[in-house]
Motif scaffolding. Structure first.
Motif, mmCIF file in Angstrom:
data_model
loop_
_atom_site.group_PDB
_atom_site.id
_atom_site.type_symbol
_atom_site.label_atom_id
_atom_site.label_comp_id
_atom_site.label_asym_id
_atom_site.label_seq_id
_atom_site.Cartn_x
_atom_site.Cartn_y
_atom_site.Cartn_z
ATOM 1 N N ASP A 93 1.049 -1.344 0.021
ATOM 2 C CA ASP A 93 -0.140 0.008 -0.016
ATOM 3 C C ASP A 93 0.800 1.445 0.035
ATOM 4 N N SER A 123 3.120 -1.272 -8.378
ATOM 5 C CA SER A 123 2.141 -1.140 -7.160
ATOM 6 C C SER A 123 1.062 -0.277 -7.447
ATOM 7 N N GLY A 157 -1.444 -0.040 -9.550
ATOM 8 C CA GLY A 157 -2.758 -0.849 -9.923
ATOM 9 C C GLY A 157 -3.533 -1.167 -8.609
ATOM 10 N N GLY A 158 -2.607 -1.867 -7.839
ATOM 11 C CA GLY A 158 -3.395 -2.725 -6.581
ATOM 12 C C GLY A 158 -3.767 -1.488 -5.635
ATOM 13 N N ARG A 197 -4.937 1.360 -6.358
ATOM 14 C CA ARG A 197 -5.903 1.927 -6.869
ATOM 15 C C ARG A 197 -7.238 1.018 -6.535
ATOM 16 N N GLU A 198 -7.159 -0.265 -6.848
ATOM 17 C CA GLU A 198 -8.233 -1.239 -6.668
ATOM 18 C C GLU A 198 -8.504 -1.179 -5.147
ATOM 19 N N ARG A 199 -7.492 -1.215 -4.392
ATOM 20 C CA ARG A 199 -7.915 -1.323 -2.975
ATOM 21 C C ARG A 199 -8.364 0.149 -2.353
ATOM 22 N N GLY A 200 -8.344 1.151 -2.988
ATOM 23 C CA GLY A 200 -8.822 2.503 -2.626
ATOM 24 C C GLY A 200 -8.124 3.256 -1.755
ATOM 25 N N TYR A 259 -8.584 7.955 -6.237
ATOM 26 C CA TYR A 259 -8.777 6.463 -5.928
ATOM 27 C C TYR A 259 -8.069 6.127 -4.486
#
Ligand code: NDP
Length: 240
Positions: free
Chosen positions: A77, A117, A119-120, A122-125, A168
């Motif tokens: 993160d 890193s 993309g992950g 962003r996906e997890r906010g 995001y």
């Protein structure tokens, strides 16, 4: 589960202080390094922080390295792009290799780590990327066209990526350190360093922990409204 942070070049110098500061905030830290195995081992022995070896200038190595950290510790993160090198010389004496190597590691490393890193996050906010620039990227420095260009590029990279992450919950910021008492600065010839310190209004070199405190703030939940910014920590040497 605590958040996982990668600090590139995190086993010595400014990076070591950043690794410790993020660990003290309760994050699980992975400290990346390039080749100094003895220092990395001593760092892990002293702190309990895991060290991971890869070259941040190598795109595939960053993809693999971030995946290895995620496998070992959990999704990443927080990334602090701290790894950096100098290959100084006036333009007339600077080789094409010296130019490319500094761009590859100092600026390319930021791109490679973000690709691995962002993309992950962003996906997890939620995410935090902090890029370590330099006063010499802001003000320029004699004998450092490669380093100044790479560090200046980091500041542009930061502002551009911040715009992509803002919606995001992913913030992207930079810190521009002034002259900090580390191995990198110890390599500057003493007479040159004396002249540099004479120009620092607070009258001394900075300490790595003084940069780490800024990084810790930018990586905190409290800094969620700070993005695309550059925090200058330089003893008043360059104000603008
Ligand atoms: P040091 O030279 O003391 O440490 C550099 C760190 O980066 C080491 O951990 C080194 O690993 C790592 N590293 C170097 N190349 C790579 C690579 N290709 N891949 C992965 N890791 C790598 O530097 P500082 O602590 O002084 O500087 C840290 C950052 O702060 C740099 O980006 C620097 O440009 C910036 N900065 C420093 C200032 C200063 O006054 N010191 C001023 C302004 C900016 P290893 O131990 O394996 O060699």
């Amino acid at each position: 589960m605590s958040r996982v942070a990668i600090v590139t070049g995190g086993t010595r110098g400014i990076g070591e202080a950043i690794s410790l500061a993020l660990r003290d905030m309760g994050y699980t830290v992975a400290a990346n390094y390039a080749g100094n195995d003895a220092k990395a081992q001593a760092f892990t022995d002293a702190t309990g922080i895991a060290a991971f070896k890869w070259d941040v200038g190598d795109h595939q190595a960053c993809l693999d390295g971030v995946a290895a950290v995620a496998e070992a510790l959990g999704p990443v993160d927080i990334v602090v792009n701290n790894a950096g090198i100098t290959r100084d010389g006036v333009l007339a004496k600077m080789s094409f290799d010296d130019w490319n190597e500094v761009m590859r590691i100092n600026l390319g490393g930021c791109f490679n780590m973000a690709k691995a890193s962002f993309g992950g996050m962003r996906e997890r906010g939620w995410g935090r990327i902090v890029n370590i620039g330099s006063i010499n990227g802001q003000a320029g420095q004699y004998g450092q066209v490669n380093y100044a260009a790479a560090k200046s590029g980091i500041h542009g990279f930061t502002k551009a990526l911040a715009q992509e992450g803002a919606k995001y919950g992913v913030t992207v910021n930079a810190i521009a350190p002034g002259y900090i008492d580390t191995d990198m600065v110890a390599a500057v010839p003493a007479p040159v360093l004396e002249k540099i310190v004479a120009k620092i209004p607070v009258g001394r070199l900075g300490q790595a922990s003084e940069i780490a405190r800024g990084v810790a703030f930018l990586c905190s939940d409290a800094a969620g409204f700070v993005t695309g910014s550059t925090l200058s920590i330089n003893g008043g040497q360059h104000m603008y």
